[in-house]
Design a protein around this motif. Structure first.
Motif, mmCIF file in Angstrom:
data_model
loop_
_atom_site.group_PDB
_atom_site.id
_atom_site.type_symbol
_atom_site.label_atom_id
_atom_site.label_comp_id
_atom_site.label_asym_id
_atom_site.label_seq_id
_atom_site.Cartn_x
_atom_site.Cartn_y
_atom_site.Cartn_z
ATOM 1 N N THR A 191 0.730 -1.272 -0.181
ATOM 2 C CA THR A 191 0.021 0.054 -0.139
ATOM 3 C C THR A 191 0.826 1.306 0.137
ATOM 4 N N HIS A 229 0.708 5.416 -0.950
ATOM 5 C CA HIS A 229 0.233 6.040 0.383
ATOM 6 C C HIS A 229 1.348 6.088 1.197
ATOM 7 N N VAL A 261 1.255 3.822 6.109
ATOM 8 C CA VAL A 261 0.238 2.737 6.181
ATOM 9 C C VAL A 261 0.463 1.745 7.354
ATOM 10 N N GLU A 280 1.538 11.624 12.043
ATOM 11 C CA GLU A 280 0.502 12.565 12.349
ATOM 12 C C GLU A 280 0.949 13.637 12.941
ATOM 13 N N ASP A 328 -0.863 12.545 6.270
ATOM 14 C CA ASP A 328 -1.649 11.463 6.286
ATOM 15 C C ASP A 328 -1.222 10.152 6.711
ATOM 16 N N PHE A 380 -2.656 6.070 6.804
ATOM 17 C CA PHE A 380 -3.806 5.228 6.179
ATOM 18 C C PHE A 380 -3.695 4.032 6.916
ATOM 19 N N VAL A 395 -4.777 -0.041 6.977
ATOM 20 C CA VAL A 395 -5.428 -1.429 6.132
ATOM 21 C C VAL A 395 -5.776 -2.532 7.313
#
Ligand code: CTP
Ligand code: MG
Length: 249
Positions: A123, A128, A131, A213, A218, A220, A222
């Motif tokens: 990912t 991204h 992750v 953060e 961002d 993400f 999963v």
């Protein structure tokens, strides 16, 4: 694209309470760190490994990893820091120039499956930049009112009693695990910015994503996996032994 895994194994395992550092505790005959290293290798998406060892145990850790036929990628063992965060930072300094993706994983999660490792790394490679795996939370979680002047002004609370500030919607909560994967440059930036805040166990970040953060970037999520649960207490250890047997590995 080249991926480094930093495997954190420099903790002492105080809460586990065995007479060995947690990463070296044998689970069905193999140290936890070796279970984790084998799975990282078996994922097929990790090209090199940096392992953080407790101070004074770098050569013991090297012996465990370097002679294992299932760990087929180059391994470097470094002394960790006093917090998990500083251990990861120490590992990051050993990333070769060609590394563009870094996956950070805890030896304390020895059974994280190869498919889950692939999921987070792929990912990141798909664009991204940060992750992490997460699982839905089963319990209702409360946020407490912080202790301090405002709380004291409402009337002193007896020891062992806390006031609830709010209840986050459970559908929006995830219990997060490792491995966590990042674009290398982003993770380096996050650790540089976070280093000043991380002097003690109480102020250090407990995962790498929170440092990202804090940059305002961002992160993400999963799907995580129950097999990636963390060994913290002796009860976790005996439970994971049972999971390993059921998993057939
Ligand atoms: N870790 C590390 N360096 C530290 C502290 C922790 O590399 N200074 C690693 C641990 O080896 C573990 C992971 O970070 O793989 C998660 O930490 P935790 O579960 O807290 O392990 P320990 O610190 O060993 O356990 P305890 O806090 O009970 O002593
Ligand atoms: Mg710890």
């Amino acid at each position: 694209m080249t991926t480094l895994a930093i495997l954190t194994a420099a903790g002492s395992g105080t809460r586990l309470g065995f007479d060995l550092p947690k990463a070296l505790v044998p689970l069905r005959g193999l140290p936890l760190v070796l279970h984790a290293a084998r799975r990282l290798t078996a994922s097929g998406v990790v090209d090199a490994l940096v392992v953080t060892a407790p101070n004074g145990l770098v050569s013991v850790m090297s012996d465990v990893l370097e002679h294992d036929p299932h760990v087929s990628v180059p391994v470097v063992v470094v002394a960790g820091g006093t917090t998990r965060q500083s251990s990861v930072a120490a590992g990051l300094t050993r990333a070769r120039a060609d590394i563009d993706t870094v996956v950070v994983h805890d030896a304390a999660r020895p059974l994280a499956p190869a498919a889950m490792i692939r999921r987070v790394v792929e990912t990141v490679k798909a664009g991204h930049q940060a992750v992490i795996p997460g699982l839905p939370v089963m319990d209702t979680v409360k946020i407490l009112a912080p202790r301090g002047p405002v709380e004291d002004a409402r009337g002193a609370l007896p020891a062992g009693v806390e006031r609830v500030a709010s209840t986050p919607a459970r559908t929006l909560l995830r219990a997060v695990q490792t491995p966590q994967a990042f674009d290398r440059a982003l993770l380096v930036r996050a650790h540089s910015a976070g280093a000043a805040r991380a002097r003690t166990e109480a102020t250090a970040a407990t995962d790498d994503a929170s440092l990202v953060e804090a940059l305002g970037e961002d992160v993400f999520v999963v799907d995580g996996d129950e097999l990636a649960m963390k060994v913290t207490t002796a009860r976790d250890f005996y439970y994971i032994e049972k999971l390993l047997t059921e998993d057939g590995r």
